[in-house]
Design a protein around this motif. Structure first.
Motif, PDB file in Angstrom:
ATOM      1  N   ARG A 164      18.979  43.931  58.688  1.00  0.00           N
ATOM      2  CA  ARG A 164      17.924  43.425  57.821  1.00  0.00           C
ATOM      3  C   ARG A 164      17.060  42.360  58.495  1.00  0.00           C
ATOM      4  O   ARG A 164      16.251  41.710  57.849  1.00  0.00           O
ATOM      5  CB  ARG A 164      18.542  42.847  56.550  1.00  0.00           C
ATOM      6  N   ASP A 198      23.184  44.420  56.070  1.00  0.00           N
ATOM      7  CA  ASP A 198      23.136  45.383  54.979  1.00  0.00           C
ATOM      8  C   ASP A 198      24.400  45.289  54.134  1.00  0.00           C
ATOM      9  O   ASP A 198      25.443  44.839  54.607  1.00  0.00           O
ATOM     10  CB  ASP A 198      23.032  46.815  55.522  1.00  0.00           C
ATOM     11  N   THR A 199      24.267  45.768  52.910  1.00  0.00           N
ATOM     12  CA  THR A 199      25.417  45.849  52.025  1.00  0.00           C
ATOM     13  C   THR A 199      25.839  47.311  51.905  1.00  0.00           C
ATOM     14  O   THR A 199      25.133  48.202  52.365  1.00  0.00           O
ATOM     15  CB  THR A 199      25.065  45.331  50.612  1.00  0.00           C
ATOM     16  N   GLU A 229      26.693  50.693  49.515  1.00  0.00           N
ATOM     17  CA  GLU A 229      25.925  51.330  48.438  1.00  0.00           C
ATOM     18  C   GLU A 229      26.165  50.686  47.072  1.00  0.00           C
ATOM     19  O   GLU A 229      25.317  50.758  46.194  1.00  0.00           O
ATOM     20  CB  GLU A 229      26.272  52.816  48.359  1.00  0.00           C
ATOM     21  N   TYR A 243      23.763  45.020  46.396  1.00  0.00           N
ATOM     22  CA  TYR A 243      22.378  44.819  46.826  1.00  0.00           C
ATOM     23  C   TYR A 243      22.111  43.329  47.019  1.00  0.00           C
ATOM     24  O   TYR A 243      22.835  42.485  46.488  1.00  0.00           O
ATOM     25  CB  TYR A 243      21.392  45.405  45.801  1.00  0.00           C
ATOM     26  N   HIS A 244      21.077  43.019  47.776  1.00  0.00           N
ATOM     27  CA  HIS A 244      20.633  41.641  47.959  1.00  0.00           C
ATOM     28  C   HIS A 244      19.728  41.289  46.791  1.00  0.00           C
ATOM     29  O   HIS A 244      18.788  42.014  46.491  1.00  0.00           O
ATOM     30  CB  HIS A 244      19.864  41.486  49.275  1.00  0.00           C
ATOM     31  N   SER A 245      20.012  40.186  46.141  1.00  0.00           N
ATOM     32  CA  SER A 245      19.253  39.769  44.966  1.00  0.00           C
ATOM     33  C   SER A 245      18.311  38.614  45.330  1.00  0.00           C
ATOM     34  O   SER A 245      18.726  37.658  46.001  1.00  0.00           O
ATOM     35  CB  SER A 245      20.221  39.318  43.866  1.00  0.00           C
ATOM     36  N   ILE A 274      24.476  38.392  47.069  1.00  0.00           N
ATOM     37  CA  ILE A 274      24.771  39.817  47.024  1.00  0.00           C
ATOM     38  C   ILE A 274      25.396  40.112  45.674  1.00  0.00           C
ATOM     39  O   ILE A 274      26.304  39.427  45.238  1.00  0.00           O
ATOM     40  CB  ILE A 274      25.709  40.212  48.176  1.00  0.00           C
ATOM     41  N   LYS A 278      25.846  46.546  42.027  1.00  0.00           N
ATOM     42  CA  LYS A 278      24.857  47.367  41.300  1.00  0.00           C
ATOM     43  C   LYS A 278      25.376  47.736  39.926  1.00  0.00           C
ATOM     44  O   LYS A 278      26.525  47.783  39.659  1.00  0.00           O
ATOM     45  CB  LYS A 278      24.536  48.639  42.088  1.00  0.00           C
TER      46      LYS A 278
END
Length: 79
Positions: A3, A58-59, A61, A64-66, A76, A79
């Motif tokens: 990222r 990266d995370t 699946e 996600y990055h908030s 993080i 989802k």
């Protein structure tokens, strides 16, 4: 550090500016740090960008990055 480009862009700088701040003279050295970072090099890059260390990676699946409405990283999240 998958990222890195996104974080650089979100901070309003360029790779060239980051390289200068880190004392890196060529793109291949930055690419090497990006592809196979040590903890210390990733931490140094995060410090120069003014971001959290984890924001550079990266995370999976399921996560996600908030970011808030100002673009500030909130962590993080699942989802």
């Amino acid at each position: 550090m998958n990222r890195l480009n996104a974080v650089i862009k979100s901070k309003g700088i360029t790779r060239k500016i980051l390289m200068k701040r880190l004392g890196i003279k060529d793109y291949s050295s930055l690419k090497s740090l990006e592809n196979n970072p040590t903890y210390n090099s990733a931490k140094r890059i995060a410090d120069e960008l003014g971001c959290e260390f984890h924001e550079l990676f990266d995370t999976s699946e399921a996560f996600y990055h908030s970011y808030d409405e100002k673009g500030e990283w909130q962590g993080i999240r699942r989802k």
